[in-house]
Scaffold this motif. Structure first.
Motif, short mmCIF file in Angstrom:
data_model
loop_
_atom_site.label_atom_id
_atom_site.label_comp_id
_atom_site.label_asym_id
_atom_site.label_seq_id
_atom_site.Cartn_x
_atom_site.Cartn_y
_atom_site.Cartn_z
N ALA A 117 0.84 -1.20 0.00
CA ALA A 117 0.00 0.00 0.00
C ALA A 117 0.87 1.24 0.00
O ALA A 117 1.93 1.27 0.64
CB ALA A 117 -0.91 0.00 1.23
N PRO A 118 0.44 2.30 -0.68
CA PRO A 118 1.24 3.54 -0.69
C PRO A 118 1.21 4.21 0.67
O PRO A 118 0.19 4.23 1.37
CB PRO A 118 0.53 4.39 -1.74
CG PRO A 118 -0.88 3.88 -1.76
CD PRO A 118 -0.78 2.41 -1.48
N LEU A 119 2.33 4.78 1.07
CA LEU A 119 2.44 5.56 2.30
C LEU A 119 3.24 6.81 1.98
O LEU A 119 4.45 6.74 1.77
CB LEU A 119 3.11 4.75 3.41
CG LEU A 119 3.27 5.48 4.75
CD1 LEU A 119 1.92 5.84 5.36
CD2 LEU A 119 4.09 4.64 5.73
N GLU A 120 2.55 7.93 1.91
CA GLU A 120 3.21 9.19 1.58
C GLU A 120 3.46 10.04 2.82
O GLU A 120 4.37 10.88 2.82
CB GLU A 120 2.35 9.98 0.60
CG GLU A 120 2.12 9.29 -0.73
CD GLU A 120 1.16 10.07 -1.62
OE1 GLU A 120 0.65 11.11 -1.16
OE2 GLU A 120 0.95 9.65 -2.77
N THR A 121 2.66 9.85 3.85
CA THR A 121 2.73 10.72 5.02
C THR A 121 2.26 9.99 6.25
O THR A 121 1.46 9.04 6.17
CB THR A 121 1.86 11.99 4.80
OG1 THR A 121 1.98 12.85 5.93
CG2 THR A 121 0.40 11.63 4.60
N ILE A 122 2.77 10.39 7.40
CA ILE A 122 2.24 9.95 8.69
C ILE A 122 1.78 11.20 9.42
O ILE A 122 2.47 12.22 9.44
CB ILE A 122 3.29 9.19 9.52
CG1 ILE A 122 3.68 7.88 8.80
CG2 ILE A 122 2.75 8.87 10.92
CD1 ILE A 122 4.75 7.08 9.52
N HIS A 123 0.60 11.10 10.00
CA HIS A 123 0.00 12.23 10.72
C HIS A 123 0.38 12.10 12.19
O HIS A 123 0.12 11.06 12.81
CB HIS A 123 -1.52 12.18 10.54
CG HIS A 123 -2.22 13.47 10.82
ND1 HIS A 123 -2.30 14.01 12.08
CD2 HIS A 123 -2.90 14.31 9.99
CE1 HIS A 123 -3.01 15.13 12.02
NE2 HIS A 123 -3.37 15.35 10.77
N PHE A 124 1.00 13.14 12.73
CA PHE A 124 1.42 13.09 14.13
C PHE A 124 0.64 14.08 15.01
O PHE A 124 1.18 14.61 15.97
CB PHE A 124 2.93 13.32 14.24
CG PHE A 124 3.75 12.08 14.02
CD1 PHE A 124 3.72 11.04 14.95
CD2 PHE A 124 4.51 11.93 12.88
CE1 PHE A 124 4.47 9.88 14.73
CE2 PHE A 124 5.26 10.78 12.65
CZ PHE A 124 5.24 9.75 13.59
N GLY A 125 -0.63 14.27 14.67
CA GLY A 125 -1.52 15.01 15.57
C GLY A 125 -1.08 16.43 15.82
O GLY A 125 -0.99 17.25 14.92
N GLY A 126 -0.84 16.72 17.09
CA GLY A 126 -0.29 18.03 17.46
C GLY A 126 -1.29 19.02 18.02
O GLY A 126 -0.91 20.16 18.28
#
Length: 852
Positions: free
Chosen positions: A505-514
């Motif tokens: 599966a493609p993974l372009e970004t990880i979201h780290f909230g904030g």
């Protein structure tokens, strides 16, 4: 046995008998609790006097003391109950307790006891009630017991802005019925659409010709046709009327063309995703009745369609941390998203109340962080939140995706051209992770491995900082000044990357909230003081924020990934005329970070925040609470679930959203009252450069009030269709028309068409597509005209039924065809083509039964 020994044995037997007699003999399941509103304007203030009534259905007496009732609530309370017989205490997060005092009297069999208490805000809807109370005996403080029934008693609210059936009638009367054959039959609305007359006859014997690179898309079409016909469709048919799937290199990446003639269906695109979207349009072109039961043939209208999306990022954010949704429900949501050409699923996997994805390197994250139940210390699991109750049996509170589950979700989404963005909340909203790593620390320390125990700790054990988050937690923020925090983030990231790689599966970004890190964090952390000494650029504790996200950004860039976060990640705290404010942080502006911006609450001062960040160089996904939050209540009524702190959001708010100028159609404030447009004075407008930084739109479902798959579907559908229309369809004329009268006329025409498409085509389809969706059905509008009740409905195509005997209408009740005599009790209810009913409108405009 000597005399002394006999005496000791006798004493022990008597002590045991006395102890046993002193233990409560009542079965907690024999206790029921009713919650109600007593006075919603208590002491002429914006507060509510509420009460619980404990009814004892057992044959034993419920004692006057020796117990506590625990419960969850999103509201806050005044500590001393007004009835004076108990105390309300906030423990942590949304967990509270009632403790009886000397004025509380025992409850004999068949009798009831009552505790009154003050909520610091008025009650608007039934989700303002306390949640799932349970019993804990003082003699057994670590054990919670589930009770019998918990009932939320309906009441008749009188607050300003209440939406009653007569208000709904006046709203609905502007919606015109449009003949079915006049409706556009592809959804979302294509760029170019023309009906050419005639039909293509689709049968199970259809022959499908396609190029090898479109094999996956062709197989998805065969699967759908197999469901439609109830027999295998392979595309290797003998029918002379066939389907051609072909390449057209001149089209954009997500563009397609669809041509249907009496003899052939042709779908062309330059990429597999374009072909996929052409197939989805072909599926919405199929009459909705075809999805209800297998047919031998289907008549598909002939059309010429040329189409491409307005925005490249068309997303749904699903919170599975607060309340969990199982794998099957997520995959069903993916089906709905794919049908309407949404291409991004943002999974909010972690929060204070749960860690929902298996990270093989750190098993405690699921062993501790995925379970909720009664606990005094969170050492083996998390406490109840959002009404999850005293044990692990509540599947909304307890659960996680195994590695195999998540890979299956990823593959399923990828096959439907949907990217899945994982969100790992940090540094706030992180209690589940913190407590899990505390448990790991204790385990390894007991094994004698102090260095290993400290490797992934997320807090300084000597930190004395005090704070309270927006959701009332006092121990939910990761300490970003300790090295072990970064070891944790790298390990989680590595395991996520491996999962995506294994799934293909493609993974372009990880979201780290904030978002929502409270004041006071880190200030008394020894680790912060140590870091500050070696980094002179860090002047205050808040400055370590930029240090943290700078390091995360560097970590992701090494892996070829972009950093995503909520808007706070891209903001710099500063002062203007001595007043604290936020501006886009220039240090991160050119780093390719992606900001999901939710905060544009009307009247709170940050209405232009998304535009500030986009104008300042940040890539922005509009996730605006004013228009795109699925979890906000539809309108102000006791029977409508959801929060409302940011806005009331009916489907019209999604449909009327103007991405590049959302000030224009803002008509009411967060309380539902007419807006004072002076709030937009001096606010930044979106520049042409800023427009280039708007990646797209995202509808968000935060799950505090979502306890089941059915409720998730109720909150998301059919609003998702309005989201899809705004994200895919070209900019409507009414959005750019400068003449307000003309703009309103154009909007009303567009709105009428959308309501008819929804009620006559898409909702009947969704009732059967992918097993059927439990979408929200609107309440009828009702008004008294000359001694008769007249009813109408928001979505043309639904059926209104009514009763005159006081009972709730069901699928066999009389169909409304015209005015009904106004004498007696008359109840109206809308039904869809599957026989499902919505909320009941009672003539006389009394409160209705909530859809609990």
């Amino acid at each position: 046995m000597n005399r002394l020994a006999i005496l000791i044995v006798a004493l022990l037997v008597n002590v045991k008998a006395f102890t046993k007699a002193a233990e409560p003999t009542i079965n907690p399941r024999d206790l029921t609790i009713t919650w109600e509103v007593v006075d919603n304007n208590y002491q002429n203030k914006q507060q509510a006097l509420t009460a619980i009534t404990i009814t004892n259905h057992s044959k034993a007496t419920f004692p006057s003391n020796g117990w506590k009732l625990y419960f969850n609530s999103s509201r806050n309370f005044i500590a001393d109950a007004t009835s004076g017989n108990a105390r309300v205490e906030q423990l942590n997060g949304d967990l509270y307790s009632f403790t009886p005092n000397t004025k509380f009297t025992e409850i004999k069999p068949g009798e009831s006891g009552r505790i009154e208490f003050i909520c610091e805000s008025i009650v608007v809807n039934f989700t303002d009630a306390i949640e799932n109370p349970y019993l804990v005996w003082d003699a057994e403080p670590a054990k919670g017991y589930a009770l019998g029934d918990f009932v939320v008693k309906s009441f008749n609210p009188t607050y300003p802005g209440l939406i009653t059936p007569d208000v709904l009638f006046n709203q609905n009367k502007t919606i015109e019925d449009i003949p079915y054959n006049k409706l556009v039959k592809v959804f979302p609305t294509p760029v170019s659409y023309q009906e050419t007359g005639g039909n293509f006859t689709l049968t199970p014997a259809v022959d499908v010709t396609y190029e090898p690179e479109y094999n996956g898309e062709a197989n998805s079409l065969f699967a759908d046709l197999t469901k439609l016909f109830g027999k295998p469709v392979t595309g290797k048919g003998t029918a002379s009327k066939g389907i051609l799937i072909a390449k057209d290199a001149s089209l954009g990446a997500e563009a397609y063309k669809l041509s249907v003639t009496p003899n052939k269906v042709t779908i062309t695109a330059s990429t597999p995703v374009g072909i996929f979207y052409g197939i989805q349009s072909f599926k919405t072109l199929i009459p909705p009745s075809a999805w209800t039961k297998p047919a031998s043939s289907i008549q598909v209208p002939c059309v010429e369609v040329t189409d491409q999306p307005r925005f490249g990022h068309r997303a749904v954010m699903l919170d599975v941390a607060r309340n969990f949704q199982n794998k099957a429900e997520v995959m069903k949501l993916i089906d709905g998203m794919a049908l309407y050409k949404l291409n991004t699923l943002h999974l909010h996997l972690t929060d204070d109340e749960g860690w929902r994805i298996e990270i093989p390197s750190l098993p405690e994250l699921n062993a501790i962080g995925s379970k909720r139940g009664h606990t005094l210390d969170s050492k083996t699991h998390l406490p109840p939140s959002h009404g999850s109750g005293p044990d692990f049996s509540n599947t909304a509170g307890t659960g996680f995706y195994t590695k195999a589950d998540y890979i299956e979700i990823l593959k399923y989404a990828t096959d439907r051209h949907i990217n899945v963005i994982p969100e790992i909340e940090a540094p706030g909203h992180a209690r589940a992770a913190i407590k899990a790593m505390d448990a790991r620390y204790e385990r390894m320390l007991a094994a004698g491995d102090k260095a290993g125990a400290e490797k992934y700790l997320l807090r300084d054990l000597n930190d004395k900082s005090q704070y309270r988050s927006v959701q009332y937690w006092n121990d939910n923020v990761i300490d970003v000044s300790i090295p072990s925090t970064y070891a944790f983030m790298e390990t989680v990231t590595n395991d996520l990357v491996a999962l995506y790689k294994q799934a293909g599966a493609p993974l372009e970004t990880i979201h780290f909230g904030g978002d929502e890190v409270p004041a006071g964090v880190w200030e008394k952390s020894p680790s912060w003081l140590t870091l500050k000494a070696s980094h002179p650029e860090l002047k205050e504790a808040r400055d370590v924020w930029y240090y943290f996200y700078g390091r995360l950004n560097d970590m992701l860039k090494k892996r070829g990934l972009a950093l995503s976060g909520w808007e706070e990640v891209g903001l710099l705290k500063t002062s203007v005329d001595g007043q604290s404010t936020y501006v886009p942080n220039p240090a991160f502006a050119n780093e390719g970070m992606r900001m999901d911006v939710w905060n544009n609450v009307l009247g709170d001062g940050q209405e232009d925040l998304a535009y500030k960040l986009a104008n300042g160089g940040y890539k922005v996904v509009l996730t605006c609470v004013t228009n795109l939050y699925f979890d906000m209540a539809n309108y102000k009524s006791f029977d409508e679930p959801g929060y409302y702190w940011g806005a009331y959001l009916g489907i019209d708010k999604f449909f009327s959203f103007i991405p590049f100028d959302y000030f224009k159609n803002a008509d009411v404030d967060k309380s539902g009252q007419p807006i004072n447009r002076a709030i937009f004075t001096g606010k930044q407008r979106l520049t042409d450069y800023g427009k280039s930084n708007i990646l797209g739109l995202q509808g968000a479902l935060w799950a505090e009030t979502v306890k089941s798959g059915e409720r998730m579907e109720y909150m998301i559908f059919p609003k998702l269709l309005a989201l899809a229309e705004r994200a895919w369809a070209k900019d409507p004329e009414w959005a750019n028309e400068k003449n307000p009268v003309k703009s309103k006329e154009l909007y009303q025409d567009d709105w009428n068409h959308f309501m008819n498409v929804l009620g006559k085509r898409e909702l009947p389809r969704l009732n059967y597509y992918s097993g059927g969706f439990d979408f929200r059905l609107p309440k009828p509008g009702v008004i008294n005209q000359g001694g008769q009740y007249v009813a109408n409905i928001q979505y043309p195509g639904l059926t209104i039924r009514y009763t005159t005997n006081g009972k709730e209408p069901d699928a066999k009740s009389k169909i409304y065809t015209g005015p009904v005599d106004a004498s007696g009790v008359v109840k109206f209810r809308a039904f869809d083509n599957k026989g499902r009913g919505g909320n009941v409108a009672e003539a006389g405009f009394e409160s209705t039964k909530p859809a609990l």
